[in-house]
Design an enzyme around this catalytic site. Structure first.
Site, mmCIF file in Angstrom:
data_model
loop_
_atom_site.group_PDB
_atom_site.id
_atom_site.type_symbol
_atom_site.label_atom_id
_atom_site.label_comp_id
_atom_site.label_asym_id
_atom_site.label_seq_id
_atom_site.Cartn_x
_atom_site.Cartn_y
_atom_site.Cartn_z
ATOM 1 N N GLU A 191 -9.032 14.273 -3.727
ATOM 2 C CA GLU A 191 -9.008 12.676 -4.404
ATOM 3 C C GLU A 191 -8.173 12.995 -4.963
ATOM 4 O O GLU A 191 -7.384 12.724 -5.975
ATOM 5 C CB GLU A 191 -9.990 13.645 -6.141
ATOM 6 C CG GLU A 191 -10.605 13.899 -5.811
ATOM 7 C CD GLU A 191 -11.970 14.299 -6.375
ATOM 8 O OE1 GLU A 191 -13.584 14.439 -6.272
ATOM 9 O OE2 GLU A 191 -10.957 14.813 -8.318
ATOM 10 N N GLU A 384 -18.088 16.279 -1.006
ATOM 11 C CA GLU A 384 -18.591 16.500 -2.676
ATOM 12 C C GLU A 384 -19.533 16.122 -3.129
ATOM 13 O O GLU A 384 -19.222 14.797 -3.091
ATOM 14 C CB GLU A 384 -16.816 17.084 -3.379
ATOM 15 C CG GLU A 384 -16.746 18.045 -3.623
ATOM 16 C CD GLU A 384 -14.772 18.175 -4.712
ATOM 17 O OE1 GLU A 384 -16.414 17.861 -5.662
ATOM 18 O OE2 GLU A 384 -13.868 17.872 -4.397
HETATM 19 C C1 BGP Z 1 -14.641 16.771 -8.259
HETATM 20 C C2 BGP Z 1 -13.180 18.304 -8.083
HETATM 21 C C3 BGP Z 1 -13.890 19.509 -8.349
HETATM 22 C C4 BGP Z 1 -15.203 20.154 -9.050
HETATM 23 C C5 BGP Z 1 -16.201 18.434 -8.929
HETATM 24 C C6 BGP Z 1 -16.933 18.244 -9.887
HETATM 25 O O1 BGP Z 1 -13.994 15.433 -8.639
HETATM 26 O O2 BGP Z 1 -12.529 17.769 -6.762
HETATM 27 O O3 BGP Z 1 -13.173 20.176 -8.481
HETATM 28 O O4 BGP Z 1 -14.919 20.704 -9.836
HETATM 29 O O5 BGP Z 1 -15.058 17.210 -9.258
HETATM 30 O O6 BGP Z 1 -16.396 18.524 -11.558
HETATM 31 P P1 BGP Z 1 -16.988 18.913 -12.663
HETATM 32 O O7 BGP Z 1 -16.481 20.976 -12.160
HETATM 33 O O8 BGP Z 1 -16.037 18.624 -13.908
HETATM 34 O O9 BGP Z 1 -18.125 18.611 -13.106
#
Ligand code: BGP
Length: 485
Positions: A191, A384
């Site tokens: 990201e 993701e």
């Molecule tokens: C993305 C990241 C992850 C992950 C995901 C979910 O931005 O790359 O590391 O955690 O989001 O977010 P969260 O854990 O805040 O729910």
């Protein structure tokens, strides 16, 4: 429904800082994620308040002084450091074709600028990656997923220092040399746009230490672009045929109304929060629309004469993104707000939201895939996607999570539609394939996994793994090539 291609990469994703734990074992140094505290007495709303999540020098210095795991959930994660083999076996049982994971920079170079790497760290990852291959899984490796050795923040002020480019390239080179034979896809940065929407995670910047925060952000991003391009060119040279990609957190925007002002706002939101980053890494130069933004905000990025060439020579082979929700673009400041991935988003009345306020929108995934393909015409990867929710472990060890199955099903369907649309999407790594500490809210109870980890927000529990209902669903989805959902 049309089957996904046989070679489609079904998989799962994690990040070292959220899943690994073992924060002070095996020679690992302290990193920036190890320093993000949680206050277990707060309510969910308080925990998610933007001000609480902001890193300050006071919090950071307290974390540096704290020599035990204390109130720092990333220090224990899901303890994959001690469960790696078991986790790989579970992934393989599901039929996963690829595991997306990250290496912890501080496990390889504890301070970030050390002259020699930590052999124990290299050994840990070699064994883990060998295990993936032994179980028939490919490896998609993120070189940097947020966690930066704290020494690089203390001694150099994070990514705003150009010195980090060299330290990062040395680190990446070590990975190419020592793990290169075991990696199928490389991702230099998780990201990239996080540098803008979360400068502490993305760049190791602490706001109250910066005289000119905006300037430091774009300078830091410039260094990350250089580092990414250099890593990309180096991988291509050292590992001929290697595949290197880029990634952003995709913020899919819809204009709130058909008023030209809202439409223009949408264009700008798309450019400034999404396209800027992929445009640089895919095309190899800064897009013209950013010059206007830099002028208007008096931002002057310091560049060296060779930088244009570095960016040009380090373009990527594929583009990837995280996708969780969509949001609305509007010039109306009073428009209702909701939460999003480390951001505050404008609400869309047509969408329902998760428990954490993220607006669920599978169609936005189809739109996103089409947009990436139309814009760049290079292969696209969904790095993701998933649903954070509260799960309940039943006495018999089962976890019933129909909401997660529904979320995943609708997004896989959207991906199938994009394939039909002609998009070259070659893989999907579901986020948080195993429960891990949430990046945004620093807690275990926001669970994403199809595998449950018995640990609570304070790190209490057996850390035993359990298969959720969604585990069986995903296994079946993979086995049927996404045909029987
Ligand atoms: C993305 C990241 C992850 C992950 C995901 C979910 O931005 O790359 O590391 O955690 O989001 O977010 P969260 O854990 O805040 O729910």
């Amino acid at each position: 429904m049309q089957a996904f291609p046989k070679e489609f990469l079904w998989g799962g994703a994690t990040a070292a800082s959220q899943v690994e734990g073992g924060w002070n074992e095996g020679g690992k140094g302290l990193d920036t994620q190890d320093c993000r505290p949680q206050d277990f007495t707060l309510t969910r709303a308080q925990k998610n308040d933007w001000h609480f999540k902001q890193m300050t020098s006071e919090k950071f210095e307290a974390a540096l002084r704290c020599t035990d795991a204390g109130c720092y959930p990333f220090r224990w994660g899901s303890d994959e450091y001690h469960h790696a083999h078991e986790d790989i076996e579970l992934f393989a049982e599901m039929g996963m074709k690829v595991y997306r994971l990250s290496v912890s920079w501080a496990r390889i170079y504890p301070n970030g600028d050390d002259p020699e790497p930590n052999e124990e760290g290299i050994r840990y990852y070699r064994e883990l990656l060998e295990d993936c291959h032994a179980h028939g899984m490919k490896v998609f490796l993120t070189i940097l997923h947020y966690a930066i050795p704290v020494h690089l923040v203390e001694a150099y002020g994070g990514w705003k220092s150009r010195k980090l480019v060299d330290f990062y390239v040395r680190y990446a080179k070590t990975l190419f040399e020592r793990l290169g034979d075991l990696v199928d896809y490389w991702l230099p940065f998780n990201e990239m746009n996080a540098g803008r929407f979360n400068p502490y995670n993305g760049l190791g910047l602490i706001k109250d230490r910066e005289e000119n925060y905006e300037q430091a952000i774009y300078q830091g991003l410039h260094h990350c672009f250089l580092a990414s391009a250099k890593a990309c060119a180096l991988a291509h040279k050292m590992l001929p045929g290697s595949k290197v990609g880029c990634m952003i957190a995709r913020f899919c925007h819809y204009a709130a109304t058909c008023s030209p002002e809202d439409q223009l706002q949408m264009l700008h939101d798309e450019q400034y929060t999404n396209w800027f980053y992929t445009d640089v890494m895919v095309r190899g130069y800064y897009p013209e629309y950013m010059q206007r933004l830099f002028r208007d905000h008096h931002i002057e990025i310091q560049m060296e004469p060779e930088d244009d060439q570095i960016l040009k020579e380090g373009t990527v082979d594929f583009v990837s993104f995280s996708y969780y929700f969509s949001q609305v673009s509007t010039v109306d400041d009073a428009w209702e707000k909701t939460d999003g991935n480390l951001v505050v988003a404008s609400k869309n009345p047509y969408l329902k939201s998760s428990e954490w306020g993220w607006q669920e929108d599978p169609t936005g995934l189809r739109i996103t895939l089409n947009q990436f393909w139309d814009r760049y015409h290079i292969p696209v990867f969904v790095a993701e996607n998933g649903l954070g929710a509260t799960d309940v472990l039943e006495e018999d060890g089962s976890v019933h999570d129909p909401y997660r199955i529904e979320y995943l099903r609708s997004h896989v369907k959207a991906m199938a539609e994009a394939l039909e649309d002609g998009v070259d999407v070659f893989g999907y790594t579901m986020w948080g394939i195993i429960d891990l500490v949430s990046c945004g809210s620093i807690e275990m109870s926001k669970r994403y996994g199809v595998i449950y980890v018995d640990a609570d927000d304070e790190g209490k529990g057996t850390f035993k793994r359990y298969r959720k209902d969604s585990f069986w669903w995903y296994q079946h989805c993979i086995a049927s090539q996404g045909c029987d959902l």
